[in-house]
Design an enzyme around this catalytic site. Structure first.
Site, PDB file in Angstrom:
ATOM      1  N   GLY A 132      27.597  58.947  74.784  1.00  8.69           N
ATOM      2  CA  GLY A 132      27.473  58.064  73.837  1.00  8.69           C
ATOM      3  C   GLY A 132      26.186  58.139  72.798  1.00  8.69           C
ATOM      4  N   CYS A 133      26.474  57.731  71.474  1.00  7.22           N
ATOM      5  CA  CYS A 133      25.397  57.903  70.522  1.00  7.22           C
ATOM      6  C   CYS A 133      24.276  57.110  70.877  1.00  7.22           C
ATOM      7  CB  CYS A 133      25.874  57.808  69.119  1.00  7.22           C
ATOM      8  SG  CYS A 133      26.871  56.366  68.884  1.00  7.22           S
ATOM      9  N   LEU A 134      24.433  55.735  71.233  1.00  8.64           N
ATOM     10  CA  LEU A 134      23.081  55.139  71.563  1.00  8.64           C
ATOM     11  C   LEU A 134      22.707  55.416  72.792  1.00  8.64           C
ATOM     12  CD1 LEU A 134      25.148  53.104  69.548  1.00  8.64           C
ATOM     13  CD2 LEU A 134      23.763  51.203  70.874  1.00  8.64           C
TER      14      LEU A 134
END
Length: 323
Positions: A132-134
């Site tokens: 995931g990007c976060l």
């Protein structure tokens, strides 16, 4: 040439994936599948590709005619797709949803953080779960400390994200009139990507038992993520900087800088830029990435390069939109 296909082709990350793949010297993009816009021209959805690609979205899928499949559909849909289709044994799969990020019995996907799992990807893995990007920006902020067993206090991180982190689907929180000139906290201490961050830190430091306090915030900009993290650290700043420089020395996309980075340093690139500081005994870590590239499509192509034995940066040399 590596023959590639994409399912879930109408979203933001898929658009960036198309942009990278059509310019990749070792890839032929065979088809882009979409259930919602099948038959339409790709440039009618991803308008930034006018003059670069002359393809339509397709409603059919030929898994035997490709070498790698990129899955860009929403959460739960990759698992559904794999259960409903016969997957060729030699087909490599890179999943950009969150279906296979968490280790579990029967899950043969490698977690696709190259700064952690480059070796298994190079040594024969065929299925990869894109982080995931976060999660990625927080993980890159902390894994050098985890490797050196230095995560021994609570971790506090504030993560400010752009509107494209929520995908292309229209919703109130992506509407310009609401998002512009506005900042809001969402899912504090309960974000879905916290589990993969903890999993990654424990993979590096088995003794990790500290709490992760993550506060995500929606920012008034289109793309990019900034994570500001602090924790206790007994080392002098010069020692910490050396640890980070040594860890990322043989990685091609993560860099330590003496200047506090801003989003424009990384937007439109596959880079992560990290700045370190020490204030009253607290280590302060600032990290920035482009959520659609390093946090999604760019990392997926980096993963593909590793799976097929290509030079890691192939097709991923891009300049930031610094002005």
């Amino acid at each position: 040439m590596i023959k590639a296909g994409i399912i879930g082709g109408s979203g933001y990350a898929a658009g960036e994936l198309v942009r990278i793949l059509i310019n990749h010297p070792d890839v032929e993009l065979k088809w882009v599948h979409s259930r919602t816009v099948a038959g339409q021209r790709i440039v009618d959805v991803h308008q930034g590709l006018h003059g670069e690609v002359d393809m339509n979205f397709t409603s059919s899928i030929d898994l035997n005619g490709i070498d790698v499949l990129f899955c860009c559909r929403p959460a739960g849909k990759t698992r559904e797709f794999l259960e409903q289709n016969t997957i060729p044994e030699k087909l490599k799969i890179i999943d950009l949803s969150r279906d296979y990020r968490i280790a579990a019995e029967g899950n043969d996907f490698v977690y696709g953080l190259s700064e952690l799992n480059r070796k298994p990807m190079v040594r024969g893995a065929s299925r990869v779960a894109n982080p995931g990007c976060l999660a990625m920006v927080v993980e890159l902020s902390l894994i050098p400390l985890a490797k050196n067993l230095l995560l021994n206090s609570d971790i506090h991180t504030t993560v400010l994200t752009g509107a494209t982190s929520e995908g292309a689907e229209r919703r109130p929180t992506t509407h310009y009139a609401w998002r512009n000139d506005n900042v809001v906290v969402y899912r504090p201490f309960r974000h879905t990507q916290e589990a993969e961050i903890v999993q990654t830190l424990k993979a590096m430091q088995q003794s990790f038992r500290s709490k992760l306090h993550m506060v995500p915030m929606r920012g008034p900009f289109s793309r990019g993520i900034m994570a500001v993290t602090y924790l206790d650290c007994p080392l002098e700043l010069t020692e910490v900087i050396k640890i980070y420089q040594e860890y990322f020395d043989d990685h091609n996309f993560t860099f330590i800088t003496s200047k506090i980075p801003d989003l424009k340093d990384v937007v439109n690139t596959n880079k992560c830029i990290i700045h370190l500081d020490k204030v009253d005994g607290k280590l302060l870590i600032t990290a920035v990435i482009d959520n659609l590239l390093k946090g999604a499509a760019g990392n997926a192509v980096h993963t593909m390069n590793l799976l097929f034995g290509l030079q890691e940066t192939t097709g991923l040399t891009m300049k930031s939109v610094a002005f």
